[in-house]
Design an enzyme around this catalytic site. Structure first.
Site, PDB file in Angstrom:
ATOM      1  N   ASP A 117       0.819  -1.211   0.000  1.00  0.00           N
ATOM      2  CA  ASP A 117       0.000   0.000   0.000  1.00  0.00           C
ATOM      3  C   ASP A 117       0.853   1.260   0.000  1.00  0.00           C
ATOM      4  O   ASP A 117       2.030   1.210   0.341  1.00  0.00           O
ATOM      5  CB  ASP A 117      -0.795   0.051   1.304  1.00  0.00           C
ATOM      6  CG  ASP A 117      -2.061  -0.763   1.242  1.00  0.00           C
ATOM      7  OD1 ASP A 117      -2.653  -0.945   2.298  1.00  0.00           O
ATOM      8  OD2 ASP A 117      -2.440  -1.193   0.149  1.00  0.00           O
TER       9      ASP A 117
ATOM     10  N   MET B 181      -7.957   8.957   9.210  1.00  0.00           N
ATOM     11  CA  MET B 181      -8.509   9.505   7.961  1.00  0.00           C
ATOM     12  C   MET B 181      -9.448  10.677   8.245  1.00  0.00           C
ATOM     13  O   MET B 181     -10.487  10.811   7.610  1.00  0.00           O
ATOM     14  CB  MET B 181      -9.264   8.405   7.180  1.00  0.00           C
ATOM     15  CG  MET B 181      -8.370   7.244   6.786  1.00  0.00           C
ATOM     16  SD  MET B 181      -9.265   5.842   6.099  1.00  0.00           S
ATOM     17  CE  MET B 181      -9.821   4.991   7.580  1.00  0.00           C
TER      18      MET B 181
ATOM     19  N   LYS C   7      -3.712   3.334  -2.404  1.00  0.00           N
ATOM     20  CA  LYS C   7      -4.952   4.068  -2.613  1.00  0.00           C
ATOM     21  C   LYS C   7      -4.868   5.420  -1.946  1.00  0.00           C
ATOM     22  O   LYS C   7      -4.300   5.563  -0.883  1.00  0.00           O
ATOM     23  CB  LYS C   7      -6.136   3.309  -2.011  1.00  0.00           C
ATOM     24  CG  LYS C   7      -6.618   2.201  -2.877  1.00  0.00           C
ATOM     25  CD  LYS C   7      -7.805   1.534  -2.249  1.00  0.00           C
ATOM     26  CE  LYS C   7      -7.416   0.765  -1.034  1.00  0.00           C
ATOM     27  NZ  LYS C   7      -8.499  -0.011  -0.462  1.00  0.00           N
TER      28      LYS C   7
HETATM   29  N1  SAH Z   1      -4.257   0.024   9.096  1.00  0.00           N
HETATM   30  C1  SAH Z   1      -3.717   1.326   9.408  1.00  0.00           C
HETATM   31  C2  SAH Z   1      -4.710   2.436   9.167  1.00  0.00           C
HETATM   32  C3  SAH Z   1      -5.117   2.614   7.720  1.00  0.00           C
HETATM   33  S1  SAH Z   1      -6.236   3.945   7.514  1.00  0.00           S
HETATM   34  C4  SAH Z   1      -3.229   1.320  10.846  1.00  0.00           C
HETATM   35  O1  SAH Z   1      -3.504   0.388  11.606  1.00  0.00           O
HETATM   36  O2  SAH Z   1      -2.555   2.283  11.232  1.00  0.00           O
HETATM   37  C5  SAH Z   1      -5.115   5.249   7.053  1.00  0.00           C
HETATM   38  C6  SAH Z   1      -5.048   6.307   8.145  1.00  0.00           C
HETATM   39  O3  SAH Z   1      -4.195   5.870   9.194  1.00  0.00           O
HETATM   40  C7  SAH Z   1      -4.439   7.608   7.689  1.00  0.00           C
HETATM   41  O4  SAH Z   1      -5.385   8.424   7.024  1.00  0.00           O
HETATM   42  C8  SAH Z   1      -4.031   8.213   9.014  1.00  0.00           C
HETATM   43  O5  SAH Z   1      -5.146   8.737   9.709  1.00  0.00           O
HETATM   44  C9  SAH Z   1      -3.561   6.989   9.776  1.00  0.00           C
HETATM   45  N2  SAH Z   1      -2.092   6.815   9.676  1.00  0.00           N
HETATM   46  C10 SAH Z   1      -1.449   5.744   9.208  1.00  0.00           C
HETATM   47  N3  SAH Z   1      -0.105   5.896   9.304  1.00  0.00           N
HETATM   48  C11 SAH Z   1       0.080   7.104   9.878  1.00  0.00           C
HETATM   49  C12 SAH Z   1       1.235   7.856  10.254  1.00  0.00           C
HETATM   50  N4  SAH Z   1       2.478   7.384  10.076  1.00  0.00           N
HETATM   51  N5  SAH Z   1       1.045   9.075  10.812  1.00  0.00           N
HETATM   52  C13 SAH Z   1      -0.178   9.562  11.012  1.00  0.00           C
HETATM   53  N6  SAH Z   1      -1.308   8.909  10.681  1.00  0.00           N
HETATM   54  C14 SAH Z   1      -1.182   7.694  10.124  1.00  0.00           C
END
Ligand code: SAH
Length: 252
Positions: free
Chosen positions: A42, A177, A64
């Site tokens: 991803d 998000m 995405k």
């Molecule tokens: N499966 C992922 C989340 C996917 S949804 C998890 O467990 O973290 C994607 C959202 O995750 C982004 O829009 C943001 O809100 C958050 N996110 C993921 N990585 C991030 C990072 N390094 N810093 C800040 N927000 C993050």
């Protein structure tokens, strides 16, 4: 340590890559990306982590962005099935934890339908990684007795969220998000009685050298969100005030 993959049966490892810092990979994730034949990954998987992948593996990017779907979900599911049926060891690598806003469950359902074996390797989810690197404990005896993870990727104007249950003191809210929906989040929380002076923080690109932490109060959430870029996590709750005394990670 248990070896789960054998080339006797089509197999997919659904692996969480954590929030960005490669040192936050689990040992199992590290081992699997080094031995995979195919890695389907991803946008949120950091370049530093991709640099650790088996150099001979086939790499398939299915990233995405909001409103800009590179590869539709059913096509991603089909790629996993097709590659596994070629008897290749497929690693499906996702940012954070595959079961937290990661659609990991949907991908596994397709594998089950196609009689393909799988395993799930948890990753550090953004809420844990970002809060730790921002010095914001998600719970604290003096601030919050509970924490909730919420998707900001809402249907119509937040109608699918139970806002009254979120608008509580002594509770931490973590929105994934959420940047585009910051005004909706602020409005609904305030309308349901959460003080507009409640501390909040936005952690941008958490756990990476580019990490930035923006802090303020709920009434300032919209303007904080316009200053941040994706990926960012929104933390609302009294614990956000602890960033100031507890921050430790060098931000650029
Ligand atoms: N499966 C992922 C989340 C996917 S949804 C998890 O467990 O973290 C994607 C959202 O995750 C982004 O829009 C943001 O809100 C958050 N996110 C993921 N990585 C991030 C990072 N390094 N810093 C800040 N927000 C993050």
């Amino acid at each position: 340590m248990q070896a789960t993959y054998s080339n006797a049966r089509p197999f997919v490892s659904l692996v969480g890559a954590g929030p960005g810092d490669p040192d936050l990979l689990t040992m199992k994730a590290y081992r699997l990306i080094q031995s995979a034949d195919v890695v389907v990954y991803d946008r949120l998987v950091s370049d530093e982590i991709m640099a650790l992948v088996n150099p001979n593996a086939e790499l398939l990017f299915v990233g995405k962005k909001l409103n800009h779907h590179c590869v539709p979900q059913d096509q991603i599911n089909q790629i996993l099935v097709n590659k596994a049926l070629e008897n290749k060891h497929v690693v499906r690598l996702k940012g954070g934890d595959p079961f937290i806003f990661g659609r990991g469950g949907e991908e596994l359902e397709t594998l089950v339908e196609n009689n393909i074996g799988f395993e799930v390797v948890p990753g550090i989810t953004a809420a844990s990684g970002c809060s730790a690197y921002a010095g914001i404990p998600l719970t604290h005896r003096d601030h919050a007795q509970s924490v909730q993870f919420i998707t900001g990727h809402l249907k119509k104007e937040g109608q699918d969220i139970n806002w009254p249950s979120l608008a509580q003191a002594n509770h931490t809210l973590v929105f994934y998000m959420g940047l585009k929906q910051a005004p909706v989040i602020r409005q609904n929380l305030a309308d349901n009685g959460l003080s507009v002076n409640t501390p909040c923080a936005i952690v941008e690109r958490g756990t990476t050298p580019q990490q930035r932490v923006l802090t303020g109060t709920l009434k300032e959430l919209d303007s904080l969100a316009t200053q941040a870029i994706s990926p960012s996590l929104i933390i609302v709750g009294s614990v956000a005030s602890l960033h100031e005394p507890l921050h430790w990670f060098k931000q650029s």
